[in-house]
Scaffold this active site. Structure first.
Site, PDB file in Angstrom:
ATOM      1  CD  GLU A  17      71.288  49.009  31.931  1.00  0.00           C
ATOM      2  OE1 GLU A  17      71.136  48.246  30.950  1.00  0.00           O
ATOM      3  OE2 GLU A  17      70.783  50.126  32.008  1.00  0.00           O
ATOM      4  CG  ASN A  19      67.351  54.692  27.127  1.00  0.00           C
ATOM      5  OD1 ASN A  19      68.407  55.110  27.597  1.00  0.00           O
ATOM      6  ND2 ASN A  19      66.901  53.474  27.390  1.00  0.00           N
ATOM      7  CB  CYS A  77      68.027  48.769  29.505  1.00  0.00           C
ATOM      8  SG  CYS A  77      67.810  49.734  31.017  1.00  0.00           S
TER       9      CYS A  77
END
Length: 496
Positions: A264, A169, A298
């Site tokens: 992450e 992304n 996210c």
């Protein structure tokens, strides 16, 4: 155009090369990996399918070059990073074009990502000079029972070879968020880009090549994760892994062994709305937080937990804003563009159908064409629905009505994720109490979740990650403390 002009050497025929030892190369495998355009659902690009032997050569070279790079003056490392940042921003157009075609990122957002990445690199250079240019001096008599017979000098030294794995992304921005700190700290860097986003990454790496970094210091390996993924993450030459993505990161952490990890891994970012909140502000942030880049972030708002007394009003405000979102191809700068793959679209649809079967209120008609899913607000979602807990990574947002703040906090904390969250209220005392109670790495007060600015700490707890990102934290994480202790024959004191 991607692959043209100064980028002409990174492609041969219709296949982009990989980068190793300062050169653009074709894999000995003779195979390639196709990159499907999410909008057309047809092959847009091809990249090399590198072999494990090529990984071995890259790692061997990275280890050797890192030794000399660590001896390069700190100012010189910073100078090269500033140069790479300028080149990256100068050539933002072809990189943005690749982002549009690979991951269906709206045109304006694609350009912004590249420019932001250049700024991140420059900030890394400056922050690295500040952090790494100073150490600590300790004396022994500050600890009980000791005289001043020992002087301890501490400094930060590089870890070695850093393996960087960014997600689809933000393939450029989240790559340089790893590359910049690694290089300024004196490490070498091996980049494994995502398949969707690989071509944008290759263009970005060429900007570092043009800046004149030492050969072999930076490498970019492309290929199938099934063939080289585990081989890379478990490679004995790797001294640190910085990974951004999903569940794969949990598997990596279990296999990586005793090396530092920066992970992450996504979230189910909760938005808690109290009765006294400014509902126009809340609605604007829900749209921004829940639907920008089609929810494929996210830090997207992934569940709204709103007090029952104001729920009707808030839902109506959000509905009116959803109706104004433009839907279509990224080239047209639409707000909602196709999600990254058919499998992603199918997963999102599965969550929607589960919510439908269990009685959620659809504020809009569910509509899908290929990978393009129209924005959807789901009201009256209950905890027994999958969408209440699972991360859709798409333009679908559930609203759960709550009877108390405690109920909202409980739902937030019951999740296995803990990346970010937000709370909307005009009472700062309540905001702080709720923030302290939320099991999230970051809580935003009166704003949607966000990773940036890029020098802010960024971290998750539980299944959302290990360690902390942000420029300063990443530089510190990609170094270790080295101590030198001077032992004196007799106690020594400064003038009294």
């Amino acid at each position: 155009m991607a692959g043209n002009g100064v980028f002409g050497e990174i492609i041969e025929g219709d296949v982009f090369k990989y980068y190793a030892d300062g050169e653009w190369k074709k894999s000995s495998s003779g195979k390639s990996v196709s990159i499907v355009n999410p909008t057309t659902r047809k092959t847009q690009y091809k990249v090399q399918a590198c072999t494990q032997e090529e990984v071995n050569k890259v790692m061997e070279r990275a280890k050797a070059v890192q030794k000399s790079w660590a001896k390069t003056p700190l100012w010189k490392r910073a100078e090269l990073l500033h140069k790479a940042a300028a080149i990256l921003k100068e050539h933002k157009a072809p990189i943005a074009e690749a982002l549009i075609k690979e991951i269906a990122k709206p045109a304006k957002d694609a350009v912004t990502e590249v420019v932001r990445s250049g700024d991140l690199i420059s900030y890394c250079a400056e922050e690295g000079v500040r952090i790494l240019g100073q150490g600590a001096f300790l004396v022994s008599d500050s600890f009980p029972g000791n005289e001043r017979t020992k002087y301890c000098l501490t400094s930060k030294i590089p870890l070695g070879v850093v393996l960087a794995i960014p997600p689809f992304n933000y393939p450029v921005n989240l790559a340089v968020s790893k590359i910049g700190p690694a290089l300024i700290a004196g490490n070498s860097l091996v980049l494994k880009p995502p398949t969707q986003g690989a071509v944008a990454c290759l263009h970005m790496v060429h900007c570092f090549h043009l800046a004149g970094f030492p050969k072999g210091l930076i490498s970019c390996i492309t290929g199938k994760g099934s063939e080289i993924g585990d081989f890379l993450t478990m490679h004995p030459g790797v001294n640190c892994i910085s990974f951004t993505g999903g569940d794969t990161g949990i598997a990596i952490s279990k296999k990586a062994g005793m090396i530092p990890l920066q992970m992450e891994l996504g979230g189910k970012d909760a938005c808690i709305v109290l009765e006294d909140a400014d509902l126009d502000l809340v609605a604007a942030n829900i749209i921004k937080g829940g639907f920008s880049y089609s929810g494929q972030r996210c830090t997207a708002v992934k569940v709204v937990l709103v007090m029952e007394s104001i729920a009707d009003t808030l839902v109506e405000k959000v509905k009116s804003k959803v109706a104004k979102l433009t839907v279509g191809p990224p080239e047209d700068d639409c707000d909602i563009t196709p999600v990254v793959s058919e499998s992603s679209a199918n997963f999102i649809e599965g969550l929607v159908m589960d919510a439908k079967d269990k009685g959620a209120t659809f504020c809009q008609e569910y509509k899908r064409e290929g990978n393009l899913i129209w924005p959807l607000l789901l009201d009256n979602v209950r905890p027994d629905m999958r969408i209440a807990w699972e991360e859709p990574f798409g333009p679908v947002l559930p609203v759960i009505r709550i009877g108390s703040v405690e109920e909202g906090i409980h739902h937030c904390n019951a999740s296995n994720f803990g990346l970010q969250g937000c709370v909307f209220t005009k009472d700062i005392n309540k905001a702080m109490l709720i923030s302290d109670a939320m099991e999230s790495g970051t809580v935003q007060i009166n704003s949607a979740p966000a990773r940036g600015p890029d020098h802010f700490p960024f971290q998750g707890i539980k299944d959302s990650g290990i360690g902390s990102q942000g420029i300063t934290n990443s530089i510190n994480m990609m170094t270790k403390v080295k101590s030198t202790v001077i032992n004196l024959p007799t106690p020594s004191y400064t003038m009294g």
